[in-house]
Write an enzyme that holds these catalytic residues in place. Structure first.
Site, short mmCIF file in Angstrom:
data_model
loop_
_atom_site.label_atom_id
_atom_site.label_comp_id
_atom_site.label_asym_id
_atom_site.label_seq_id
_atom_site.Cartn_x
_atom_site.Cartn_y
_atom_site.Cartn_z
N GLN A 1 -65.73 -0.44 -42.59
CA GLN A 1 -66.45 0.02 -43.77
C GLN A 1 -66.19 1.51 -43.97
OE1 GLN A 1 -70.69 -1.60 -44.01
NE2 GLN A 1 -70.23 -1.84 -41.85
N CYS B 1 -55.53 6.22 -60.32
CA CYS B 1 -55.60 6.64 -61.73
C CYS B 1 -56.43 5.64 -62.53
CB CYS B 1 -54.19 6.74 -62.32
SG CYS B 1 -54.22 7.13 -64.10
N HIS C 1 -63.89 -0.56 -47.84
CA HIS C 1 -64.52 0.32 -48.84
C HIS C 1 -63.57 1.40 -49.32
CE1 HIS C 1 -68.68 -0.98 -47.19
NE2 HIS C 1 -68.19 -1.84 -48.06
N GLY D 1 -71.28 -0.26 -34.66
CA GLY D 1 -71.68 0.99 -35.32
C GLY D 1 -72.03 0.85 -36.79
N THR D 2 -72.81 -0.18 -37.12
CA THR D 2 -73.25 -0.32 -38.52
C THR D 2 -74.71 -0.77 -38.56
OG1 THR D 2 -72.84 -1.41 -40.65
CG2 THR D 2 -72.26 -2.66 -38.68
N SER D 3 -75.42 -0.24 -39.56
CA SER D 3 -76.86 -0.53 -39.65
C SER D 3 -77.12 -1.89 -40.26
CB SER D 3 -77.56 0.55 -40.48
OG SER D 3 -76.96 0.58 -41.77
N TYR E 1 -66.43 14.01 -52.49
CA TYR E 1 -65.33 13.35 -51.74
C TYR E 1 -64.35 14.34 -51.13
CZ TYR E 1 -67.22 8.90 -52.69
OH TYR E 1 -68.08 7.83 -52.67
N ARG F 1 -65.75 15.52 -47.90
CA ARG F 1 -65.61 14.52 -46.83
C ARG F 1 -64.15 14.34 -46.43
NH1 ARG F 1 -68.48 9.54 -49.03
NH2 ARG F 1 -68.03 8.63 -46.99
C1 BV8 Z 1 -71.31 -5.00 -54.73
C2 BV8 Z 1 -67.82 3.80 -49.82
C3 BV8 Z 1 -71.46 -6.25 -56.67
C4 BV8 Z 1 -68.58 4.92 -50.43
C5 BV8 Z 1 -69.60 2.27 -49.37
C6 BV8 Z 1 -76.33 -8.25 -51.82
C7 BV8 Z 1 -75.06 -8.73 -52.08
C8 BV8 Z 1 -74.11 -7.92 -52.70
C9 BV8 Z 1 -74.43 -6.60 -53.04
C10 BV8 Z 1 -75.68 -6.13 -52.78
C11 BV8 Z 1 -76.62 -6.94 -52.17
N1 BV8 Z 1 -77.75 -6.21 -52.05
C12 BV8 Z 1 -77.53 -4.96 -52.54
C13 BV8 Z 1 -76.30 -4.89 -53.01
C14 BV8 Z 1 -75.72 -3.72 -53.64
C15 BV8 Z 1 -75.04 -2.80 -52.65
C16 BV8 Z 1 -75.76 -2.64 -51.35
O1 BV8 Z 1 -75.45 -3.30 -50.38
N2 BV8 Z 1 -76.72 -1.72 -51.35
C17 BV8 Z 1 -77.44 -1.42 -50.13
C18 BV8 Z 1 -77.81 0.07 -50.14
C19 BV8 Z 1 -78.65 -2.32 -50.09
N3 BV8 Z 1 -73.69 -3.27 -52.41
C20 BV8 Z 1 -72.73 -2.90 -53.26
O2 BV8 Z 1 -72.94 -2.22 -54.25
C21 BV8 Z 1 -71.33 -3.41 -52.96
N4 BV8 Z 1 -70.78 -3.94 -54.14
O3 BV8 Z 1 -72.19 -5.64 -54.26
O4 BV8 Z 1 -70.78 -5.24 -55.92
C22 BV8 Z 1 -70.45 -6.78 -57.55
C23 BV8 Z 1 -69.96 -8.05 -57.29
C24 BV8 Z 1 -69.04 -8.56 -58.16
C25 BV8 Z 1 -68.60 -7.79 -59.25
C26 BV8 Z 1 -69.09 -6.51 -59.47
C27 BV8 Z 1 -70.03 -5.99 -58.61
C28 BV8 Z 1 -70.41 -2.27 -52.55
C29 BV8 Z 1 -70.86 -1.67 -51.28
C30 BV8 Z 1 -69.84 -0.60 -50.85
C31 BV8 Z 1 -70.42 0.76 -51.11
N5 BV8 Z 1 -69.51 1.78 -50.57
N6 BV8 Z 1 -68.71 3.14 -48.90
C32 BV8 Z 1 -68.49 6.15 -49.56
O5 BV8 Z 1 -68.30 6.01 -48.33
O6 BV8 Z 1 -68.64 7.23 -50.14
S1 BV8 Z 1 -70.83 1.78 -48.34
C33 BV8 Z 1 -71.16 3.10 -47.30
O7 BV8 Z 1 -72.44 2.93 -46.78
C34 BV8 Z 1 -70.28 3.11 -46.09
O8 BV8 Z 1 -68.95 2.75 -46.34
C35 BV8 Z 1 -70.95 2.16 -45.16
O9 BV8 Z 1 -70.46 0.89 -45.34
C36 BV8 Z 1 -72.34 2.19 -45.65
C37 BV8 Z 1 -73.17 2.81 -44.58
O10 BV8 Z 1 -73.34 1.80 -43.65
P1 BV8 Z 1 -73.00 2.00 -42.11
O11 BV8 Z 1 -71.54 2.10 -41.94
O12 BV8 Z 1 -73.69 0.90 -41.44
O13 BV8 Z 1 -73.61 3.40 -41.72
P2 BV8 Z 1 -75.11 3.69 -41.37
O14 BV8 Z 1 -75.27 5.16 -41.29
O15 BV8 Z 1 -75.98 2.90 -42.30
O16 BV8 Z 1 -75.31 3.06 -39.90
C38 BV8 Z 1 -74.64 3.61 -38.81
C39 BV8 Z 1 -75.08 2.80 -37.60
O17 BV8 Z 1 -74.36 3.28 -36.47
C40 BV8 Z 1 -76.55 2.96 -37.28
O18 BV8 Z 1 -77.09 1.68 -37.01
C41 BV8 Z 1 -76.57 3.81 -36.01
O19 BV8 Z 1 -77.60 3.43 -35.12
C42 BV8 Z 1 -75.24 3.49 -35.39
N7 BV8 Z 1 -74.65 4.57 -34.59
C43 BV8 Z 1 -74.79 5.90 -34.78
N8 BV8 Z 1 -74.05 6.55 -33.84
C44 BV8 Z 1 -73.45 5.59 -33.08
C45 BV8 Z 1 -73.82 4.33 -33.56
N9 BV8 Z 1 -73.38 3.18 -33.02
C46 BV8 Z 1 -72.54 3.28 -31.96
N10 BV8 Z 1 -72.13 4.46 -31.45
C47 BV8 Z 1 -72.56 5.62 -31.98
N11 BV8 Z 1 -72.15 6.79 -31.44
#
Ligand code: BV8
Length: 242
Positions: free
Chosen positions: A99, A125, A117, A186-188, A61, A64
């Site tokens: 996000q 803390c 997020h 801008g999200t996948s 972190y 970043r």
């Molecule tokens: C939770 C902080 C449960 C960290 C992040 C179904 C329902 C609920 C949960 C789940 C579910 N299925 C799976 C889960 C679990 C999990 C999840 O979703 N896993 C994924 C991998 C399948 N979800 C969780 O764990 C969430 N919590 O569900 O808790 C719970 C409920 C009750 C009680 C207790 C527990 C928490 C999720 C949050 C995780 N933290 N961020 C950090 O940043 O270090 S998520 C992190 O990854 C980012 O914040 C971001 O959100 C994510 C990445 O996604 P994107 O932003 O979309 O980035 P990515 O690279 O994927 O895509 C970029 C896009 O931009 C691409 O499409 C690309 O083509 C495009 N692009 C690129 N350049 C450009 C562009 N577009 C335009 N212009 C450009 N120039």
């Protein structure tokens, strides 16, 4: 030009992901193949990793945080901030849900923002729960709070497996309930619950638009898809002020 938002007297919710910060030099998650120093990000950005190795997670972190502090908002962030000003000055309502944890939207001038997020610039803390602004990049690891319990400090970030901050999901959903249009940039569309918000908007019959460099996983859920980079597409397409 058929702009995305052609009337400022609208209620708009915008949600962004890592793609809007790509042109500021911040790597997206998919762009890194989901890796950081050969660790899967889902494994580093998790409470289990923090319990097991808080120093490794803090190094992830701090690296970043340093990068985000040296980067600048790009024309995509600025267009979203301008849209908010245009709509709110005309009496419409606007909410930005991001996000991203890099803080670039606020630095671009966006005001009504939910960092669903968390933020690289906030620390919490684990003992007393205090959350504070923190842009320090050089500290003894793992850092401890000066509270009576000398609590272990952690990034104020929602990790995988953690639920969002209390009240955020309710605020986001009530804004979508009130909106006329939900714009996703801008999200996948892989990470939940963020990726599920377009389904929520569809069930309420809202107009949904996606702006993305390439087709996201959930492209079929949008009424309109605009392929391209946020930094070039948003300034020319988002609204007629430009
Ligand atoms: C939770 C902080 C449960 C960290 C992040 C179904 C329902 C609920 C949960 C789940 C579910 N299925 C799976 C889960 C679990 C999990 C999840 O979703 N896993 C994924 C991998 C399948 N979800 C969780 O764990 C969430 N919590 O569900 O808790 C719970 C409920 C009750 C009680 C207790 C527990 C928490 C999720 C949050 C995780 N933290 N961020 C950090 O940043 O270090 S998520 C992190 O990854 C980012 O914040 C971001 O959100 C994510 C990445 O996604 P994107 O932003 O979309 O980035 P990515 O690279 O994927 O895509 C970029 C896009 O931009 C691409 O499409 C690309 O083509 C495009 N692009 C690129 N350049 C450009 C562009 N577009 C335009 N212009 C450009 N120039």
């Amino acid at each position: 030009m058929n702009w995305i938002v052609d009337n400022p007297k609208m209620n708009v919710v915008v949600m962004t992901g890592a793609g809007i910060s790509a042109e500021s030099g911040i790597q997206t998650f998919r762009g890194t193949n989901g890796l950081w120093e050969n660790h899967r990000i889902e494994e580093v950005a998790s409470p289990i990793a923090f319990r097991r190795d808080p120093v490794m997670v803090w190094n992830f972190y701090l690296q970043r945080r340093k990068q985000a502090l040296t980067c600048r908002p790009n024309t995509g962030h600025l267009a979203v901030a301008e849209l908010e000003k245009w709509i709110r000055s005309a009496g419409g309502s606007f909410l930005l849900v991001t996000q991203n944890v890099d803080g670039l939207h606020s630095r671009a001038g966006s005001r009504n923002v939910i960092e669903m997020h968390g933020s690289l610039m906030m620390t919490r803390c684990t003992a007393c729960g205090e959350v504070f602004q923190d842009e320090s990049t050089d500290m003894e690891l793992p850092p401890r709070h000066d509270c009576p319990d000398k609590g272990l400090l952690r990034p104020h970030i929602v990790w995988f497996g953690e639920s969002l901050f209390p009240g955020d999901m309710e605020r986001i959903e009530s804004a979508i309930e009130m909106c006329d249009m939900f714009i996703v940039i801008g999200t996948s569309g892989i990470v939940y619950p963020a990726a599920g918000l377009v389904n929520f908007a569809n069930r309420l019959g809202k107009r949904t638009v996606c702006v993305n460099k390439d087709a996201p996983a959930n492209i079929d859920l949008f009424d309109r898809f605009i392929e391209g980079e946020a930094g070039s597409e948003l300034p020319k397409r988002l609204f007629p002020e430009k």
